[in-house]
Scaffold this active site. Sequence first.
Site, PDB file in Angstrom:
ATOM      1  N   ASN A 213      60.536  80.735  99.203  1.00 13.77           N
ATOM      2  CA  ASN A 213      61.903  80.217  99.070  1.00 13.77           C
ATOM      3  C   ASN A 213      62.752  80.824 100.194  1.00 13.77           C
ATOM      4  OD1 ASN A 213      63.116  82.807  98.158  1.00 13.77           O
ATOM      5  ND2 ASN A 213      61.644  82.525  96.502  1.00 13.77           N
ATOM      6  N   ASP A 282      58.697  81.448  90.324  1.00 15.38           N
ATOM      7  CA  ASP A 282      58.335  81.369  88.910  1.00 15.38           C
ATOM      8  C   ASP A 282      56.884  80.929  88.715  1.00 15.38           C
ATOM      9  OD1 ASP A 282      60.803  82.181  87.957  1.00 15.38           O
ATOM     10  OD2 ASP A 282      61.654  80.177  88.222  1.00 15.38           O
ATOM     11  N   LYS A 292      41.066  78.171 105.699  1.00 16.87           N
ATOM     12  CA  LYS A 292      42.121  77.171 105.908  1.00 16.87           C
ATOM     13  C   LYS A 292      41.698  75.829 105.296  1.00 16.87           C
ATOM     14  CE  LYS A 292      44.690  74.857 109.516  1.00 16.87           C
ATOM     15  NZ  LYS A 292      44.749  74.525 110.922  1.00 16.87           N
ATOM     16  N   PRO A 310      54.346  86.273  86.318  1.00 19.81           N
ATOM     17  CA  PRO A 310      54.997  87.152  85.326  1.00 19.81           C
ATOM     18  C   PRO A 310      56.504  87.209  85.588  1.00 19.81           C
ATOM     19  CG  PRO A 310      53.714  88.425  86.926  1.00 19.81           C
ATOM     20  CD  PRO A 310      53.421  86.984  87.202  1.00 19.81           C
ATOM     21  N   ASP A 311      57.282  87.265  84.510  1.00 19.40           N
ATOM     22  CA  ASP A 311      58.732  87.456  84.653  1.00 19.40           C
ATOM     23  C   ASP A 311      58.974  88.969  84.670  1.00 19.40           C
ATOM     24  OD1 ASP A 311      61.487  87.781  84.284  1.00 19.40           O
ATOM     25  OD2 ASP A 311      61.637  85.809  83.338  1.00 19.40           O
ATOM     26  N   ILE A 312      59.212  89.480  85.863  1.00 16.44           N
ATOM     27  CA  ILE A 312      59.292  90.938  86.055  1.00 16.44           C
ATOM     28  C   ILE A 312      60.493  91.500  85.306  1.00 16.44           C
ATOM     29  CG2 ILE A 312      59.411  92.774  87.789  1.00 16.44           C
ATOM     30  CD1 ILE A 312      58.414  90.594  89.829  1.00 16.44           C
ATOM     31  N   PHE A 329      69.844  89.019  88.157  1.00 18.77           N
ATOM     32  CA  PHE A 329      70.617  88.012  88.883  1.00 18.77           C
ATOM     33  C   PHE A 329      70.284  86.637  88.324  1.00 18.77           C
ATOM     34  CE2 PHE A 329      72.803  89.665  92.711  1.00 18.77           C
ATOM     35  CZ  PHE A 329      72.604  91.005  92.454  1.00 18.77           C
ATOM     36  N   LYS A 347      66.669  88.502  78.292  1.00 24.79           N
ATOM     37  CA  LYS A 347      65.927  89.480  79.098  1.00 24.79           C
ATOM     38  C   LYS A 347      66.383  90.907  78.806  1.00 24.79           C
ATOM     39  CE  LYS A 347      65.027  86.100  82.764  1.00 24.79           C
ATOM     40  NZ  LYS A 347      64.337  85.903  84.033  1.00 24.79           N
TER      41      LYS A 347
HETATM   42  O1  C5P Z   1      64.917  83.360  84.932  1.00 21.40           O
HETATM   43  P1  C5P Z   1      65.317  83.465  86.344  1.00 21.40           P
HETATM   44  O2  C5P Z   1      64.164  83.377  87.313  1.00 21.40           O
HETATM   45  O3  C5P Z   1      66.412  82.543  86.764  1.00 21.40           O
HETATM   46  O4  C5P Z   1      65.941  84.922  86.450  1.00 21.40           O
HETATM   47  C1  C5P Z   1      66.417  85.442  87.634  1.00 21.40           C
HETATM   48  C2  C5P Z   1      66.347  86.938  87.560  1.00 21.40           C
HETATM   49  O5  C5P Z   1      65.045  87.314  87.124  1.00 21.40           O
HETATM   50  C3  C5P Z   1      66.530  87.613  88.894  1.00 21.40           C
HETATM   51  O6  C5P Z   1      67.121  88.883  88.638  1.00 21.40           O
HETATM   52  C4  C5P Z   1      65.088  87.748  89.399  1.00 21.40           C
HETATM   53  O7  C5P Z   1      64.961  88.837  90.293  1.00 21.40           O
HETATM   54  C5  C5P Z   1      64.328  88.000  88.129  1.00 21.40           C
HETATM   55  N1  C5P Z   1      62.982  87.429  88.083  1.00 21.40           N
HETATM   56  C6  C5P Z   1      61.907  88.248  87.942  1.00 21.40           C
HETATM   57  N2  C5P Z   1      60.641  87.751  87.828  1.00 21.40           N
HETATM   58  C7  C5P Z   1      60.440  86.429  87.860  1.00 21.40           C
HETATM   59  C8  C5P Z   1      61.519  85.557  87.986  1.00 21.40           C
HETATM   60  C9  C5P Z   1      62.765  86.086  88.108  1.00 21.40           C
HETATM   61  O8  C5P Z   1      62.090  89.474  87.944  1.00 21.40           O
HETATM   62  N3  C5P Z   1      59.189  85.966  87.765  1.00 21.40           N
END
Ligand code: C5P
Length: 402
Positions: A213, A282, A292, A310-312, A329, A347
Amino acid sequence: MDHLHFPCFLGKRVHLGITGSIAAFRALELLRLLVGLDIQVSAALTEAAQQFIRPLSFEALGASPVQRGMFQGEDPFQHLEPSHVSDCMAIAPATADVISRLAHGMASDLLSCQALAFRGPLVVAPAMNPAMWAAPATKENWKKLLDRGVIGVAPESGQAACGDTGQGRLAKLEAILAEILKALAPKDLDGKKILITFGPTREWFDSVRYWTNPSTGRMGACLAAAAWMRGARVTAVCGPNAFWLPESVERIEVESASQMHQACQELWPDMDMGCLCAAVADYRPKPCADAKFKKRNAPDGFELKFTPNPDILKSLGKNKKPDQMLVGFAAEAVDLLDNAAAKLESKNLDMIVANQVGRSDSGFASATNAITLLDRAGRRETWPVLPKTEAAWKIWDALLQL
Ligand code: C5P
């Protein structure tokens, strides 16, 4: 370097000492950077410095007064002036000679007198031939200064003006500037261990292509620099980015979301605060080839399959201890505040910084941000469009008030 351009130093005063090194001309750029931050700068050039560069150049770039020597000004007390009016003194470049004079408390020239009388923070950035830097006498003198609390900005390695190679080149201006700003900043995050994620992630799907991104990492770099200046022990886990950070910021470079996740999981239990502003993908594409991917294998196009990352932030929120603070954020194009409020909750965050994406003055790759801050105590505050430096400074202010 504009990620260090914090607007909170207005009216601070720095006294710049310049000594006789070929690097003396770089003090002019340092002066410009300080003046650009609305800092009032005075300067003193030793006689040797004046062989390399003229006081007039410093005057022309806004330093006032510019002092030339012990008995050469109108003020009989110019050797005491910095100690009365300056918040910080910085000698850059500092020769082996001035380091020796400082170490021995000599007051044989104007600059040494000023340093001896100065009771505030003193930043010293040496520059000299590598053999002179490595000489036992210089090493001892330097150690003496550091032991006394002088803020040293060690020279870099490389080729010296004389052609010799080794350590002795004046440090990067960023490093000198950052130490001066740190010396001027409040220490309201003193000793706090803070984890900051920033930058984009890269998810490779063959050996030459990745999914990512447009994040540059600017917001997080500003947050990391601001926290460091305010005394925090910062660990930055960052995706690919070009922002310089001080050496004492622990910088862990990662590429994928999984690598970022693993690093954060390991670090989080030992942290006081976490501020996660990385633009984490995501989903990651499933690799479509070991090497390649070749056009001939899919002449009519091909599809990529995506797996969730994973959602960190969420995983840190889950493991958050009562004395830890976590900031996330939310970058959204629509329904910004509703989405941000939902994330604050789901979260388990203490604060969320909602910023609008999809406009030129906010979000990815912009130097400014349009922010609304929401916190667990119910605060909801919309700020005008601000430089990311200023926004970062205010985010720490807000967190300290929570
Ligand atoms: O749910 P969303 O992706 O919109 O949330 C954004 C926040 O979550 C940001 O603080 C981003 O750094 C964190 N994030 C994360 N891991 C992910 C996706 C987002 O830590 N896989």
